[in-house]
Design a protein around this motif. Structure first.
Motif, mmCIF file in Angstrom:
data_model
loop_
_atom_site.group_PDB
_atom_site.id
_atom_site.type_symbol
_atom_site.label_atom_id
_atom_site.label_comp_id
_atom_site.label_asym_id
_atom_site.label_seq_id
_atom_site.Cartn_x
_atom_site.Cartn_y
_atom_site.Cartn_z
ATOM 1 N N THR A 83 9.286 3.980 77.727
ATOM 2 C CA THR A 83 9.609 4.339 79.107
ATOM 3 C C THR A 83 9.252 5.812 79.280
ATOM 4 O O THR A 83 9.112 6.550 78.295
ATOM 5 N N GLU A 84 9.130 6.224 80.516
ATOM 6 C CA GLU A 84 8.813 7.632 80.776
ATOM 7 C C GLU A 84 9.916 8.544 80.252
ATOM 8 O O GLU A 84 9.645 9.603 79.684
ATOM 9 N N GLY A 85 11.148 8.129 80.421
ATOM 10 C CA GLY A 85 12.276 8.938 79.957
ATOM 11 C C GLY A 85 12.281 9.121 78.443
ATOM 12 O O GLY A 85 12.502 10.223 77.938
ATOM 13 N N LEU A 86 12.035 8.016 77.728
ATOM 14 C CA LEU A 86 11.987 8.108 76.267
ATOM 15 C C LEU A 86 10.814 8.961 75.803
ATOM 16 O O LEU A 86 10.936 9.735 74.845
ATOM 17 N N ALA B 287 9.253 7.805 68.327
ATOM 18 C CA ALA B 287 7.807 7.725 68.100
ATOM 19 C C ALA B 287 7.344 6.279 67.945
ATOM 20 O O ALA B 287 6.182 5.967 68.217
ATOM 21 N N PHE B 288 8.227 5.403 67.515
ATOM 22 C CA PHE B 288 7.891 3.989 67.299
ATOM 23 C C PHE B 288 8.924 3.105 68.004
ATOM 24 O O PHE B 288 9.654 2.345 67.368
ATOM 25 N N PRO B 289 8.961 3.172 69.338
ATOM 26 C CA PRO B 289 9.984 2.425 70.075
ATOM 27 C C PRO B 289 9.641 0.945 70.203
ATOM 28 O O PRO B 289 8.476 0.550 70.076
ATOM 29 N N GLU C 92 8.429 19.083 60.024
ATOM 30 C CA GLU C 92 7.055 18.579 60.144
ATOM 31 C C GLU C 92 7.043 17.162 60.714
ATOM 32 O O GLU C 92 6.230 16.835 61.573
ATOM 33 N N VAL C 93 7.923 16.316 60.212
ATOM 34 C CA VAL C 93 7.983 14.933 60.705
ATOM 35 C C VAL C 93 8.402 14.910 62.171
ATOM 36 O O VAL C 93 7.791 14.214 62.991
ATOM 37 N N ILE C 94 9.428 15.675 62.521
ATOM 38 C CA ILE C 94 9.918 15.678 63.901
ATOM 39 C C ILE C 94 8.828 16.160 64.852
ATOM 40 O O ILE C 94 8.590 15.551 65.900
ATOM 41 N N VAL C 95 8.139 17.231 64.479
ATOM 42 C CA VAL C 95 7.060 17.753 65.329
ATOM 43 C C VAL C 95 5.925 16.743 65.430
ATOM 44 O O VAL C 95 5.378 16.518 66.515
ATOM 45 N N ALA C 96 5.565 16.100 64.323
ATOM 46 C CA ALA C 96 4.490 15.098 64.348
ATOM 47 C C ALA C 96 4.877 13.903 65.225
ATOM 48 O O ALA C 96 4.025 13.333 65.908
ATOM 49 N N CYS C 97 6.145 13.546 65.227
ATOM 50 C CA CYS C 97 6.602 12.445 66.074
ATOM 51 C C CYS C 97 6.554 12.812 67.557
ATOM 52 O O CYS C 97 6.466 11.933 68.411
ATOM 53 N N ALA C 98 6.601 14.105 67.861
ATOM 54 C CA ALA C 98 6.642 14.559 69.247
ATOM 55 C C ALA C 98 5.258 14.827 69.845
ATOM 56 O O ALA C 98 5.155 15.141 71.022
ATOM 57 N N LEU C 99 4.207 14.697 69.044
ATOM 58 C CA LEU C 99 2.863 14.956 69.558
ATOM 59 C C LEU C 99 2.452 13.867 70.545
ATOM 60 O O LEU C 99 2.826 12.697 70.376
ATOM 61 N N PRO C 100 1.679 14.230 71.554
ATOM 62 C CA PRO C 100 1.216 13.227 72.521
ATOM 63 C C PRO C 100 0.390 12.135 71.842
ATOM 64 O O PRO C 100 -0.252 12.376 70.813
ATOM 65 N N GLY C 101 0.406 10.967 72.415
ATOM 66 C CA GLY C 101 -0.374 9.856 71.884
ATOM 67 C C GLY C 101 0.380 9.072 70.833
ATOM 68 O O GLY C 101 1.572 9.273 70.614
ATOM 69 N N ASP C 102 -0.351 8.164 70.204
ATOM 70 C CA ASP C 102 0.259 7.329 69.173
ATOM 71 C C ASP C 102 0.511 8.139 67.911
ATOM 72 O O ASP C 102 -0.296 8.973 67.511
#
Length: 148
Positions: free
Chosen positions: A111-114, A105-107, A38-48
């Motif tokens: 960058t586009e690559g990240l 998710a909190f870099p 759940e955390v990994i998927v939430a971190c991968a969602l578009p936006g902040d």
């Protein structure tokens, strides 16, 4: 000799005890997989990403960190290809995936690559299934040793 107890554990009993302790670690690690996904998927969602996701991620990663440390302590003398060492490696993988997801998710900078890497994360993947398989193998091994 067990410290302060006045008796010795025979090697077979000590091994069953060690493996049962490792099994408890695996059971807890498997139980945390849904939260980790759940955390990994939430971190991968578009936006902040919400800071709540970071808090949940930190909590689950903390659990995996403790489990990983305990597994490492129990498996320090095992060969790298052994079942206990594989279990320890899979628990470390779970921790690493959570850590990576939260960091992406909190870099410190974006960058586009990240961002592409972050958005491509889908969960723990195959290693989650592998840990569940290792749990069954560990249970079987304990039963063979007469410890279950």
């Amino acid at each position: 000799m067990a410290a302060g107890s006045g008796f010795r554990l025979d090697p077979a009993t000590a091994e069953v005890l060690r493996l049962n302790t490792l099994l408890e670690i695996v059971v807890r690690a498997v139980a945390l997989q849904d939260q980790a996904d759940e955390v990994i998927v939430a971190c991968a969602l578009p936006g902040d990403t919400s800071y709540e996701v970071a808090r949940r991620g930190r909590k689950v990663a903390g659990e995996y960190g403790r489990l990983s440390g305990w597994a490492d302590d129990l498996c320090a003398d095992d060969a790298p290809e052994s079942l206990p060492a594989r279990v320890g490696g899979l628990v470390r993988y779970h921790l690493g995936m959570l850590d990576t997801a939260v960091k992406l998710a909190f870099p410190r900078y974006r960058t586009e690559g990240l961002e592409r890497r972050r958005m491509a994360m889908t969960g723990l993947g195959e290693p989650a299934r592998a840990l569940r398989v290792q749990e069954l193998a560990l249970r079987s091994w304990i039963a063979e040793l007469g410890g279950a």
